[in-house]
Design an enzyme around this catalytic site. Sequence first.
Site, PDB file in Angstrom:
ATOM      1  N   GLU A  87       0.836  -1.206   0.000  1.00 20.79           N
ATOM      2  CA  GLU A  87       0.000   0.000   0.000  1.00 20.79           C
ATOM      3  C   GLU A  87       0.873   1.259   0.000  1.00 20.79           C
ATOM      4  O   GLU A  87       0.801   2.102   0.906  1.00 20.79           O
ATOM      5  CB  GLU A  87      -0.953  -0.001   1.190  1.00 20.79           C
TER       6      GLU A  87
ATOM      7  N   GLU B 251      -5.476  -8.362  -1.228  1.00 26.49           N
ATOM      8  CA  GLU B 251      -6.157  -8.199   0.063  1.00 26.49           C
ATOM      9  C   GLU B 251      -7.614  -7.874  -0.183  1.00 26.49           C
ATOM     10  O   GLU B 251      -7.922  -6.961  -0.975  1.00 26.49           O
ATOM     11  CB  GLU B 251      -5.567  -7.037   0.876  1.00 26.49           C
TER      12      GLU B 251
END
Length: 462
Positions: free
Chosen positions: A172, A361
């Site tokens: 991220e 995810e």
Amino acid sequence: MKRFPDNFLWGGAIAANQVEGAWQEDGKGLSTSDVQPQGIFGPVVERVPGDRSLKDIAIDFYHRYPEDVALFAEMGFRCLRISIAWTRIFPQGDEAQPNEAGLAYYDRLFDELARYNIQPMVTLSHYEMPMGLVKKYGGWGNRQLIDFFQRYARTVFQRYQHKVKLWLTFNEINMSLHAPFTGVGLPGDSSKGAIYQAIHHQLVASALAVKACHEIIPDAKIGNMLLGGLMYPLSCKPEDVFATLQENRSWLFFGDVQCRGAWPGYMLRFLHEQQIELEITEEDRLALRETVDFVSFSYYMSGCVTTDEELNQKARGNILSMVQNPHLTCSEWGWQIDPIGLRTLLNMLWDRYQKPLFIVENGLGAKDKLEADGTIQDSYRIDYMNDHLLQVAEALEDGVKVMGYTSWGPIDLISASKAEIAKRYGFIYVDRNEQGEGTLARYRKQSFWWYQQVIATGGANL
Ligand code: BG6
């Protein structure tokens, strides 16, 4: 009817600091995660003897991985996304030689996965870095971090070249704008200019890691990892639509650099208007040209953007803050559930990059109840994932190339934002509570059997 191709990489995703524990074992150094016992948005503390953090033991994956890998295999996993704790390999970050005990641990883990034919996908840096690099060098604000990261990345590529063929650089990577300490090792109150400079260093380090991976493991694939922060305009007012475009660009630009090899024009304008002058050397420009092989991302929720002051009431998701969508419901943690958003995002990223995508995810954080008979009825988790996977199948039909799906936290773990264990994502329940009590025993939830069927039938049971 099978909805997914036979070579689809089904599995789950975990991160070292949220599962391993053993925070001081086998020579591991102190990481940024170790000094945030209350999670990413909690304070940064000095660790003193006798204090506690749930993450110190986490779910004890460091010692219990054989049992957990066997459970993943029982579900039929073909892929497990893990991260390597940088501090196990270079405890302070700036050593000349790596820590053999740390390297040996991941060898054992990869060997265990190989026994079951589970492909590892490894994130080089997932929400943690050596505190030594923060204290001594000022984190990613310092250009020298590029070299330290290179040494670390090259070391693990060399060591695991025959065992790991799927790699990701920074988890991220766009989150540094929202949580600079976790992302780039800078204090939360750092100036925008300092944060963007640190981000630039990290983007260069990411590109150099891509280059090193291509050189050292020619048959490997290496991707980036974005927090998929999909935003919708709250209204069709042109101002709202344009503000939404800009909001989406505030995270997509990381992908643009990593997939197209240069800072995009709209960002140069933004930096100029903010009076931020980045130091970008000729060498950096060259380095950035090495682009990723595939794009991976997390997706949990979507949000809205408005230019209307009164309506601009933001709620926090895990990392991003967003205006709530009146058409969607929320999880117990207030995250808005939007399966169609996943199809939208897959199409959007495919249209933009034309590179294979990997959903690394996705999942539902919820409170689960362990019944007296050892069962856990988590039909809400099944519903959430079922609806999202149906949208992935739709995207495949749309022609989007999707390599795989690794659900977040296939086994309960410590959450990142607030370091809770009450918020569970797993198909496997771990007996541990917020006070750190419990046997750490593992139990199969209702969703365990459901996911096993999804994988076995290629999504025919969705
Ligand atoms: C992602 C992170 O942001 O979201 C994970 O990559 C994290 O590390 C996940 O655990 C879910 O967020 P949280 O705060 O519920 O753990």
